[in-house]
Scaffold this active site. Structure first.
Site, PDB file in Angstrom:
ATOM      1  N   LYS A 297       0.837  -1.197   0.000  1.00  0.00           N
ATOM      2  CA  LYS A 297       0.000   0.000   0.000  1.00  0.00           C
ATOM      3  C   LYS A 297       0.876   1.253   0.000  1.00  0.00           C
ATOM      4  CE  LYS A 297      -3.881   1.981   2.682  1.00  0.00           C
ATOM      5  NZ  LYS A 297      -4.767   1.731   3.848  1.00  0.00           N
TER       6      LYS A 297
ATOM      7  N   SER B 130      -9.400   1.428   2.945  1.00  0.00           N
ATOM      8  CA  SER B 130      -8.599   2.253   2.056  1.00  0.00           C
ATOM      9  C   SER B 130      -7.539   1.445   1.305  1.00  0.00           C
ATOM     10  CB  SER B 130      -7.905   3.366   2.870  1.00  0.00           C
ATOM     11  OG  SER B 130      -7.051   2.829   3.878  1.00  0.00           O
TER      12      SER B 130
ATOM     13  N   SER C 108      -9.754  -0.863   7.172  1.00  0.00           N
ATOM     14  CA  SER C 108      -9.165  -0.884   5.836  1.00  0.00           C
ATOM     15  C   SER C 108      -8.390  -2.151   5.515  1.00  0.00           C
ATOM     16  CB  SER C 108      -8.247   0.329   5.655  1.00  0.00           C
ATOM     17  OG  SER C 108      -8.980   1.526   5.765  1.00  0.00           O
TER      18      SER C 108
END
Length: 596
Positions: free
Chosen positions: A99, A173, A197
């Site tokens: 990420k 996210s 997330s």
């Protein structure tokens, strides 16, 4: 609360007739790679396969930055050499996506904003530890900007579409990381989790999401969302791989002041107590999800667990404080000054919804924070009292699976619903684990287990009881008994169940393949009953078998003459163009006999 202790998923064609508990129709574009990462494939071969898969799926929105294939392959060659010299690398050749709010040396960290970007000179400890174990980093993945959101659409780099249905959200996210794993590009991916997330995207894409206890994995080198609540999380297609990575990343680094030393819980009891919400707190789930959750609860009970219904109102009230109270000020403390200094970029490089949420925290006063802190502590105390001796709370991971259009129409309200069962975990210092639990309407359905701090291994043991039951598969051609591809079913652990016929709404075509095989297709105008066989396969064997199917074959819901709908072989429509229609024979064996 008592502190006791895969599948290659690929893009799919939507099937409006899918039974709510059926496996969705998969249109497969690559061979299975269950042999990867130390199970029969070199690190270089695995990296080459990852880049080939990446090209196949054509999902550029997954990535913010991507390493060149030659660069990644060079890392893999070093790993192969280390293994050849006798070095033990637990993640040898595993390919990882990271990420883009987690530092990887040599790749920019953007947190979803080009203007915010910086170039780290060191890996974050989480990345460095995986690399030392033999993992190869592919690149940095897209996210809800500044890790603010549970939808996966709040990014100037584009909305990340769901792995199973590109018209639906991937969840955020950590959107790009989850989809990279679900599509079979990466074996592991790192995300972060403040409000859910690392769990919501796992559920919506049919994979595992491990959210460790806060502090077990250092957050050094992670752009903070809420510094005291953030966790580095892991996505994988199977629980064992995800947990292996989480264990390897754990342990203080001497830099993160919030890092903690693990306090392993005792092994799971043979008859653990598992809490589930009362009916009122399961209201508002998407169609079919309540039934799917009830089926999971029955499986857990059948494994020997004692199920207790618990009023989780205090936990849900605590969850509302994450965005509805003064705690949002911690997001302002993290990146609020940057957004305030770049207000002219809101609507271009800065997502308006994210900017609004983060800047709103500036209105909170210190007194507000301490009032909310006391309220949270009292809600946590009452929540733990209600959970009593339960080793875990079992809930759906989220409430539904919105479309991209639904999120665009009402971004804040839709996002808020996504975090009903996840927002409270980090606020109350709880461990949590998201696992796939079947399919509803052709899309993945998932559940989470949430437990006391340091109950991470306990949750993993309990999650094994949620494993999907054996699956039935209808075959109509070369996989029938006595046909040339039948050994593939046997090797996958399959066993013959019964001879059957489809409902009178299908047509059969002879495909020009080697070996010869038919294609089954549902007809909207006329059809016939087609002879076939039902086989039963264990979930893992089913996944390996389906993932290895070549184009144009796939699987999807097939209606039988007795009214049942089960998963069966189907064929892409494009492959039937020009193929001989052999429906009149009523089945593959009869057709082959007519040729002899």
């Amino acid at each position: 609360m008592h502190n006791g202790s895969s599948t290659d998923v690929v893009t799919r064609e939507r099937t409006p007739h899918a039974d709510e508990h059926s496996v969705p129709r998969l249109l497969l574009h690559s061979a299975a790679h269950d042999r990867h990462a130390g199970w029969g494939m070199s690190a270089v071969a695995r990296v080459r396969a990852a880049y080939a898969r990446l090209a196949e799926v054509e999902r550029p929105e997954i990535w913010i930055s991507l390493r060149g294939e030659a660069d990644a392959a060079a890392d893999a060659a070093e790993i192969d050499a280390r293994v050849a010299s006798g070095e033990q690398l637990p993640l040898a050749g595993v390919v990882v996506a990271v990420k883009d709010n987690i530092d990887v040396a040599g790749l920019e960290t953007t947190a979803g904003s080009r203007t915010f970007a910086y170039s780290p000179t060191e890996d974050s400890p989480a990345v460095a530890r995986l690399r030392r174990a033999g993992a190869v980093v592919l690149g940095k993945t897209n996210l809800d900007q500044f890790a603010t959101g549970l939808v996966g659409t709040r990014s100037p780099f584009g909305a990340v579409r769901n792995a199973w249905d590109p018209e639906r959200i991937s969840g955020g996210s950590s959107s790009g990381s989850a989809v990279a794993v679900a599509l079979g590009i990466a074996d592991l991916a790192l995300g972060t989790d403040t409000a859910g997330s690392g769990r919501v995207p796992a559920a919506l894409n049919g994979i595992v999401g491990v959210k460790p206890t806060i502090g077990l994995v250092p957050t050094t080198g992670v752009v903070p969302a809420c510094r005291t609540l953030d966790c580095v999380t892991v996505f994988a297609r199977d629980l064992a791989t995800a947990r292996r990575a989480a264990e390897l990343m754990s342990g203080p680094d001497g830099v993160d002041p919030l890092a903690r030393i693990d306090r392993p819980a005792p092994p799971l009891d043979a008859a653990p107590i598992v809490a589930v919400p009362t009916a009122e707190h399961l209201e508002g789930l998407a169609e079919g999800w309540a039934d799917a959750f009830a089926a999971v609860v029955r499986r857990v009970a059948a494994s020997g667990a004692t199920i207790v219904e618990v009023d989780i109102a205090p936990l849900l009230e605590a969850a509302a404080l994450l965005y509805g109270g003064a705690f949002v000020a911690e997001r302002t403390a993290a990146v609020g000054d940057f957004i305030d200094a770049h207000r002219d970029l809101i609507g271009t490089d800065l997502d308006p919804t994210v900017a609004g949420i983060i800047l709103s925290g500036a209105e909170a006063r210190a007194a507000d924070y301490f009032r909310d802190r006391e309220r949270l502590e009292r809600l946590g105390l009452e929540g733990r009292r209600r959970l009593g001796d339960a080793v875990a709370l079992l809930t759906p991971t989220t409430t539904g699976h919105p479309t991209l259009a639904e999120v665009a129409a009402d971004p804040v309200a839709v996002n808020s619903r996504m975090g009903r069962y996840t927002n409270f975990a980090n606020l109350l210092d709880m461990s949590s684990l998201a696992v796939p639990a079947g399919f509803v309407g052709g899309l993945p359905f998932g559940v989470i287990l949430t437990g006391a701090p340091f109950a991470d291994r306990t949750l993993a043991q309990l999650a094994e009881r949620i494993a999907a039951p054996d699956l039935e598969l209808l075959v109509v051609g070369a996989h029938l008994r006595g046909q040339p591809l039948n050994p593939q079913l046997v090797d996958a652990g399959g066993s013959f169940v019964a001879d059957v016929r489809t409902a009178a709404e299908y047509r059969l075509f002879a495909l020009p393949t080697v070996p010869a095989k038919p294609g089954l297709a549902r007809s909207s105008t006329s059809g016939a009953r087609i002879a076939g066989e039902v086989w039963q396969l264990p979930a893992a064997g089913f996944a390996r078998f389906v993932a290895a199917l070549p184009q144009p074959m796939g699987v999807g819901p097939v209606r039988l003459e007795d009214g049942r709908t089960i998963t069966g072989f189907l064929c892409e429509a494009v492959a039937l163009e020009g193929a001989a229609d052999i429906t009149e024979h009523g089945g593959w064996r009869a057709y082959r006999s007519a040729l002899s």
